[in-house]
Design an enzyme around this catalytic site. Sequence first.
Site, mmCIF file in Angstrom:
data_model
loop_
_atom_site.group_PDB
_atom_site.id
_atom_site.type_symbol
_atom_site.label_atom_id
_atom_site.label_comp_id
_atom_site.label_asym_id
_atom_site.label_seq_id
_atom_site.Cartn_x
_atom_site.Cartn_y
_atom_site.Cartn_z
ATOM 1 N N LYS A 45 12.955 -7.085 0.476
ATOM 2 C CA LYS A 45 13.792 -7.473 1.620
ATOM 3 C C LYS A 45 15.026 -6.588 1.727
ATOM 4 C CE LYS A 45 12.282 -12.307 1.520
ATOM 5 N NZ LYS A 45 12.675 -13.716 1.315
ATOM 6 N N PRO A 76 0.829 -1.216 0.000
ATOM 7 C CA PRO A 76 0.000 0.000 0.000
ATOM 8 C C PRO A 76 0.856 1.255 0.000
ATOM 9 C CG PRO A 76 -0.736 -1.554 1.686
ATOM 10 C CD PRO A 76 0.570 -2.060 1.184
ATOM 11 N N GLY A 77 0.361 2.279 -0.685
ATOM 12 C CA GLY A 77 0.998 3.582 -0.629
ATOM 13 C C GLY A 77 2.130 3.794 -1.605
ATOM 14 N N SER A 88 11.926 -18.989 3.561
ATOM 15 C CA SER A 88 13.109 -18.133 3.399
ATOM 16 C C SER A 88 13.849 -17.861 4.706
ATOM 17 C CB SER A 88 12.704 -16.801 2.752
ATOM 18 O OG SER A 88 11.815 -16.084 3.588
#
Length: 805
Positions: free
Chosen positions: A744, A373-374, A701
């Site tokens: 990441k 979002p954003g 991961s």
Amino acid sequence: MMEFLPDGTIKQTLEIPPTLALLPIRDLVVFPYMVVPLMVSREMSVAAVDEALSTKDRLVVLAAQQNETEDEPTADAIHRFGTVGMIMRMRKLSDGRIKVLVQGLMRARITGFVQNSPCFTVSVERVEETALPSSGAEAEALMRAVRDDLTKYSQGGKLQSPELMLVISGVEDPGRLADLVASNITIKVATGQALLEEMDPVERLRRVGALVQKEVEILEVQATIQSRAKEEMSKAQREYFLREQLRQIQSELGGTGSKGDLESLRGQVETARMPPEARAEADRQLRRLEQANADSAEAGVLRTYLEWLVELPWVTATDDKLDLAEARTILDEDHYGLEDVKDRILEHLGVLKLTRERGRVEKGPILCFVGPPGVGKTSLGRSIARALGRKFVRMSLGGVRDEAEIRGHRRTYVGAMPGRVIQSLKQAGTVNPVFVLDEIDKLGADFRGDPSSALLEVLDPEQNSTFRDHYLGVAYDLSKVLFIATANAADPIPRALGDRMEVIRLAGYSEEEKLEITRRHVLPRQLSAAGLEDESLKLSDATLRLIVNDYTREAGLRDLERQIARIARKCARQQVEDREAHKKSGKVITVTPEKLRKFLGPPMAAHFGRLKGVDEVGAATGLAWTPYGGEVLEVEAQWMPGKGSLILTGQLGDVMKESAMTALSYARARSASLGLKDGFYAEREIHIHVPAGAVPKDGPSAGVTMACALVSLLTNQAVRRDVAMTGEITLRGRVLPVGGLKEKLLAAARAGIVLVIVPADNARDLEQLPQKSLRGMRVVLARTMDDVLAAALKQAESSELRVES
């Protein structure tokens, strides 16, 4: 002795015994002269009735409970002021309950409880009313007023005993009148108890009069509301009658009104430039409308359908701006970065220009922006529409569960309408708008159908040229529409639907990108929203970095924009206050890092996702991907005496638990090379915990992170605090590739990580990352756990590393 009066009540010459049985009453206050039926079912109440019936006078004390819902009241839960009553009649019912008819005789005060079983036995004393004054003018006025109000109350049909009006006309005692009225109107228990305890008859009558007057006022308001409702109904009936007259008049005159409407519709059908199929259907429905009664329900349905057909844009289109340089300038003005999206739009413009030059059929691309979002997914669609010179429409799909929202309802249903796709195109007024399908990953499905399946035809370039809405029933060409879907995550999107779209991933912004976007877009927009001039507020780079790092921890920009808006609002308030105080206004306000706390308060994210203070044994830093951007993940390992079990906490998913087991098996298999004695595991328990235990976590991961923490714990070698890692581990110690690498790495940069260990097979992903986002951070490519341990453990700090710059 008892003396009965002509109206059936008992004259209060009765002498009451010193002790009587007590009958607690839940939701009623019994007044003197009041005759009331009671249903008795509780054991203690039945015992009280039996005790009273065993005496000569059949007297019992009637007192209200303080708590109406209590089944077994204690002595403290019963009011000390009650009424001595006589049981006039008693009848046992088949279900074990007792129905008694009691009459209140006189007020009495409970002075003590003699016994509590099988029923309450209480000592009582009679309570006498206050003597009336010699001049009874006030009492007489009150009595007349109460009688008048009670007459109005009775006319409203609310009086429980209509014959009461005959009784009170002959009552001359104010206290007795007050008790008679109070026992026949609807009042709450607390109000009734207060009236019972009022010993001044005039004051008691005054209170009762106020209650009756209030009820009369309520009845008058209700009568007014009912009168208005009747007037509205009469008005509606009158309008219906007039409409019927108008219809008959128009019928006698030859129906000129409806003929005019038909001619108007026929003209609109001629000019709508529909395709042959839609034109044939419009003509057929127009003939049906001509034959139908103008005021029938069928005519209304046909007229609405034809209006939809003629108002849809069948061929109306906007002229595309095919100047690539101008389009690039517009895209750069509206958004900073996002080169993949911009390149794709410019590619579409180039293809569009060449296909038109060669006279070939064009097809609009179907894009899907996936990102946290954003980051500007929806605003990108608006910017693309501006760059192409097209209309922009947006349809939010979040929470949509009905397939008819996409395809519409068939005309056989009452109130049927086209689906939201056709509605949006009518709103746009062109056949080639930029159409944003917002939050496509949040579609639902239930018994009404699956909207994602309905979108398969909309978003398939091979099929959407003949899209059929259930309401229209004719083909509509969607191939010229530029569809853009947005989503926070690609996994929830059904595979068949995702296969029809070209997915473009938008990762979060780096710190440098956020600073540049704030300078170009966020700060000017918030200054304008706060009514400030462009140069009235200055934020240095150091201040902006502090806001980004200590007050916002997000992949997008929404929280950052909120913080800038807070600063702008405080500056606007300061300017207004200076002006009102006749101080010099309009000066430039500079917010330095030292002053930032004054505007935004203490940092909210200063310790979130930051480096640890020291290197620790058994604690490693991992990197995780979420739909809202990348996150830094801490993994802690500890061991203690036990029986060789593995404890996993932190609300881990099944895949993550299996990664932890794989990491432990790897460590046990490498025990010799790690310098561990045989059987070290049999006498110890190992506990692996991932903090933020309230947040569910899953995925493979974190395998290398768990393995690194375990090896650090078993060998007592600290893990470097400035190192983060990600990758899946196998039993043989190989490091497998993972997804979400850009998110990441951005999370690692936000946390101040210096060195990041990633799988060697993810090298291709590093080539696609902008180098400025990796500024000040080294990346190690690891193929095995040996590479990971060499880079992460403290003793290997000077080892030769494979680094991708």
